[in-house]
Scaffold this motif. Sequence first.
Motif, PDB file in Angstrom:
ATOM      1  N   VAL A  91       0.002   0.009  -4.280  1.00 40.66           N
ATOM      2  CA  VAL A  91      -1.426   0.096  -4.578  1.00 40.66           C
ATOM      3  C   VAL A  91      -2.057   1.184  -3.729  1.00 40.66           C
ATOM      4  O   VAL A  91      -1.579   1.509  -2.646  1.00 40.66           O
ATOM      5  CB  VAL A  91      -2.172  -1.240  -4.319  1.00 40.66           C
ATOM      6  CG1 VAL A  91      -1.752  -2.290  -5.297  1.00 40.66           C
ATOM      7  CG2 VAL A  91      -1.994  -1.709  -2.906  1.00 40.66           C
ATOM      8  N   SER A  92      -3.121   1.758  -4.256  1.00 39.92           N
ATOM      9  CA  SER A  92      -3.911   2.722  -3.509  1.00 39.92           C
ATOM     10  C   SER A  92      -5.372   2.460  -3.825  1.00 39.92           C
ATOM     11  O   SER A  92      -5.692   1.905  -4.877  1.00 39.92           O
ATOM     12  CB  SER A  92      -3.531   4.151  -3.891  1.00 39.92           C
ATOM     13  OG  SER A  92      -3.924   4.420  -5.220  1.00 39.92           O
ATOM     14  N   PRO A  93      -6.267   2.851  -2.935  1.00 36.77           N
ATOM     15  CA  PRO A  93      -7.694   2.666  -3.228  1.00 36.77           C
ATOM     16  C   PRO A  93      -8.104   3.515  -4.425  1.00 36.77           C
ATOM     17  O   PRO A  93      -7.579   4.606  -4.650  1.00 36.77           O
ATOM     18  CB  PRO A  93      -8.397   3.145  -1.958  1.00 36.77           C
ATOM     19  CG  PRO A  93      -7.355   3.262  -0.923  1.00 36.77           C
ATOM     20  CD  PRO A  93      -6.043   3.396  -1.610  1.00 36.77           C
ATOM     21  N   ARG A  94      -9.030   2.985  -5.185  1.00 31.04           N
ATOM     22  CA  ARG A  94      -9.577   3.728  -6.322  1.00 31.04           C
ATOM     23  C   ARG A  94     -10.429   4.860  -5.762  1.00 31.04           C
ATOM     24  O   ARG A  94     -11.229   4.653  -4.859  1.00 31.04           O
ATOM     25  CB  ARG A  94     -10.419   2.797  -7.189  1.00 31.04           C
ATOM     26  CG  ARG A  94     -11.021   3.450  -8.392  1.00 31.04           C
ATOM     27  CD  ARG A  94     -11.798   2.450  -9.223  1.00 31.04           C
ATOM     28  NE  ARG A  94     -10.938   1.533  -9.930  1.00 31.04           N
ATOM     29  CZ  ARG A  94     -10.338   1.810 -11.077  1.00 31.04           C
ATOM     30  NH1 ARG A  94     -10.499   2.978 -11.630  1.00 31.04           N
ATOM     31  NH2 ARG A  94      -9.585   0.923 -11.655  1.00 31.04           N
TER      32      ARG A  94
ATOM     33  N   GLU B 225      -7.209  -3.929 -11.775  1.00 31.44           N
ATOM     34  CA  GLU B 225      -7.548  -2.726 -11.009  1.00 31.44           C
ATOM     35  C   GLU B 225      -9.061  -2.603 -10.814  1.00 31.44           C
ATOM     36  O   GLU B 225      -9.534  -2.302  -9.725  1.00 31.44           O
ATOM     37  CB  GLU B 225      -7.039  -1.475 -11.728  1.00 31.44           C
ATOM     38  CG  GLU B 225      -5.566  -1.247 -11.608  1.00 31.44           C
ATOM     39  CD  GLU B 225      -5.119   0.025 -12.282  1.00 31.44           C
ATOM     40  OE1 GLU B 225      -3.970   0.427 -12.031  1.00 31.44           O
ATOM     41  OE2 GLU B 225      -5.891   0.629 -13.064  1.00 31.44           O
TER      42      GLU B 225
ATOM     43  N   LEU C  99      -8.585  -1.148  -6.787  1.00 32.75           N
ATOM     44  CA  LEU C  99      -7.312  -0.527  -6.421  1.00 32.75           C
ATOM     45  C   LEU C  99      -6.638   0.047  -7.663  1.00 32.75           C
ATOM     46  O   LEU C  99      -6.955  -0.334  -8.787  1.00 32.75           O
ATOM     47  CB  LEU C  99      -6.383  -1.561  -5.778  1.00 32.75           C
ATOM     48  CG  LEU C  99      -6.865  -2.200  -4.480  1.00 32.75           C
ATOM     49  CD1 LEU C  99      -5.974  -3.372  -4.113  1.00 32.75           C
ATOM     50  CD2 LEU C  99      -6.880  -1.176  -3.365  1.00 32.75           C
TER      51      LEU C  99
ATOM     52  N   PRO D  86       0.831  -1.215   0.000  1.00 37.55           N
ATOM     53  CA  PRO D  86       0.000   0.000   0.000  1.00 37.55           C
ATOM     54  C   PRO D  86       0.863   1.262   0.000  1.00 37.55           C
ATOM     55  O   PRO D  86       1.931   1.291   0.612  1.00 37.55           O
ATOM     56  CB  PRO D  86      -0.809  -0.114   1.289  1.00 37.55           C
ATOM     57  CG  PRO D  86      -0.818  -1.564   1.600  1.00 37.55           C
ATOM     58  CD  PRO D  86       0.485  -2.107   1.094  1.00 37.55           C
TER      59      PRO D  86
END
Length: 176
Positions: free
Chosen positions: A161-164, A140, A145, A77
Amino acid sequence: MDRLLHHELRAVLSVCAALALALAVRGLHRGFSAPDRPGALALCLGGLLAFLVGWTLLKATGLKWFSHVRDFEKAVPVEDTGGALPTGRFLRDRPFSLRLFGLYLALALPLAHWEPVALGVLLWSALDWTGQAAVTAHWERRNGLLLWRGRAGDRPWELSVSPRPATRTASGAPPA
């Protein structure tokens, strides 16, 4: 940091531009003519496309030696890396990689003058990156993500990764 999907699409655009320029230079230098055996060329391109579709589907699986999805699932993350996400629209602002364009143009120009069919090797890489972009976009969307490459400047291959971000309606309000 750069989104992995944008990186791959930028590579596809750069390679295709180099191939188009190399073929245009060959056409201007030696003349534009139809291939001697168009059926053989169509069969070769069809076989190349069929193999690449199979190869892309193999990369979308979880198999140990082929899968890119396994790398996506190991991504750290962004919060754990201490980095901040860029806020720009990188694909729109920078849709082209000059370094990759120059490299592929340096390869494509001699190949185009020697034998234009040999440019299939360079076309292979553009189609492979397109397949990889499709696998990335599918992963994705399925996981909600975003994949980022380059958590550290000296290791651009490592993924984060990061949240959408939440989608918005046409009026700009969050969905109900």
